[in-house]
Write an enzyme that holds these catalytic residues in place. Structure first.
Site, PDB file in Angstrom:
ATOM      1  N   TYR A  98       0.920  -1.209   0.100  1.00 29.35           N
ATOM      2  CA  TYR A  98      -0.080   0.158  -0.010  1.00 29.35           C
ATOM      3  C   TYR A  98       0.659   1.227  -0.137  1.00 29.35           C
ATOM      4  CZ  TYR A  98      -4.170  -2.670   0.510  1.00 29.35           C
ATOM      5  OH  TYR A  98      -5.257  -3.709   0.345  1.00 29.35           O
ATOM      6  N   GLU A 140      -7.939  -7.392   5.209  1.00 32.03           N
ATOM      7  CA  GLU A 140      -7.048  -8.469   5.063  1.00 32.03           C
ATOM      8  C   GLU A 140      -6.338  -9.191   5.989  1.00 32.03           C
ATOM      9  OE1 GLU A 140      -4.985  -6.345   1.856  1.00 32.03           O
ATOM     10  OE2 GLU A 140      -6.752  -5.558   1.161  1.00 32.03           O
TER      11      GLU A 140
END
Length: 398
Positions: A98, A140
């Site tokens: 990310y 996640e």
């Protein structure tokens, strides 16, 4: 929740940023893959990059998330981001990636928006990004804990024990673990990722629904060959059709996916088209295996009876359910299906029970049409669930 100082900035600039998201995401992927070409080779779907669907899905999810922050500031983003989180967990996306995405996405934003990207605007949209990213990272991580998967993916080796040609374009592969242990449990409707090494050395990954009963010692996936035409030919589906045989070993993920059969006793609608029948098949196996007496309306649409994968199996499973009915639509019915309707699925022909929960899977136009029919008939939107094969473009016009 978006901060007080960022909320008016995002609200004022959302039309401009939203209009530029297509250009921003295209430039973002170009920058990302120039820096990290292995991500395109071994993580991202090259077909979806070639046809632009991944860019559209990313743009749609960013716009939808920003809109949710503005219009529903107290709402948790789990429902909006859940499908993305499941897909990322199945692919082995890591939390560190990310940061990499942030670097290249905001470089693209700066290049596209130019002078319009003031420090105030950049800070507000940076906040949007990290609210979205942090929510996905948390989801996640939870999904990995629940499935026992490690960050970055925990690929298990599974042997093909049976290959069965369902139709000229679909093949079923029955898989068992190479260590002899039974396959992990899953919820009816979920999928697994399958990773294959292609001739150019790329390790491409695709998702396939588990088309078998939960609790089965072996798993089964059904692969439809994606032929070239309006888009590129499917790399992984073509490789599996051409090369996967009994005795071969594949790398397979843990089960993921947020489309699964609820545990209630109310009426159900299972509506599918084409290869979208596979998650519905797992649901029918689950219902039949539990001796369910729920009212179940099963709708399936296909090009012709010969193109209808698992046709007889679907019919047998519906026959095992005392309150189930099967309704078929074929664009080219021929003479092999006298009980089927001709043309595209039309739910106005059916009497549907009150209080039903609907599950949809198939091409996006099919699902949007069925969903629209259900909403017009008073089915609440939260009770209409769906699964998308490929990038989720539902947000582009649902």
């Amino acid at each position: 929740m978006l901060s007080e100082q960022s909320t008016p900035v995002v609200r004022a600039t959302l039309p401009v940023v939203g209009a530029a998201l297509g250009e921003i995401t295209e430039l973002f992927y170009a920058k990302l893959f120039a820096d990290r070409p292995e991500l395109l080779r071994d993580l991202f779907n090259r077909g979806n990059q070639a046809n632009g669907e991944q860019r559209k899905a990313l743009a749609g999810s960013i716009a939808a998330f920003a809109g949710m922050l503005l219009e529903h500031p107290g709402t948790r983003p789990d429902a909006l981001l859940g499908r993305i989180a499941h897909k990322h967990a199945s692919l082995g996306v890591t939390s560190e990636q990310y940061e990499l995405v942030h670097t290249h996405l905001f470089a693209a934003v700066e290049e596209v928006l130019g002078d319009a990207l003031t420090p105030e605007v950049a800070a507000a949209w940076d906040e949007v990004y990290w609210l979205m990213a942090d929510a996905l990272i948390a989801q996640e991580a939870r999904l990995r804990r629940e499935s026992g998967a490690a960050e970055g993916g925990a690929w298990q080796r599974m042997e093909i024990v049976e290959r069965y040609e369902e139709t000229s374009d679909t093949v079923s592969l029955t898989l068992r673990r190479t260590d002899g242990a039974p396959a992990a449990p899953f919820r009816a409707g979920q999928y697994v990722s399958v990773q294959v090494e292609l001739p150019d050395g790329a390790r491409q990954i695709r998702q396939y629904s588990l088309a078998c009963a939960p609790g089965s010692p072996h798993w089964r996936v059904t692969v439809k060959r994606v032929r070239g035409g309006a888009g590129p030919e499917g790399e992984v589906s073509s490789w599996l059709h051409g090369h996967a045989r009994a005795g071969d070993v594949l790398a397979v993920s843990a089960p993921f996916g947020d489309l699964w059969l609820d545990d209630g006793d109310g009426p159900l609608l299972l509506a599918s088209a084409g290869i979208g029948s596979t998650p519905m098949l797992a649901m029918l196996h689950d219902l039949a295996g539990r001796g369910s007496t729920r009212p179940v309306t099963v709708v399936h649409a296909d090009r012709s009876p010969a193109d209808h994968a698992h046709r007889e199996e679907q019919r047998r499973l519906v026959g095992r359910l005392p309150r189930a009915a099967l309704h078929l639509w074929y664009e080219e019915p021929g003479t092999g299906a006298p009980e089927a309707y001709a043309g595209r699925a039309d739910l106005s022909r059916l009497e549907l029970p009150e209080g039903l929960t609907a599950y949809l899977c198939g091409p996006l136009p099919f699902m949007r049409a069925v969903r629209g029919d259900l909403l017009r008939r008073g089915v609440p939107a939260p009770l209409v669930h769906y699964e998308v094969f490929g990038p989720d473009l539902w947000l582009q016009g649902a």
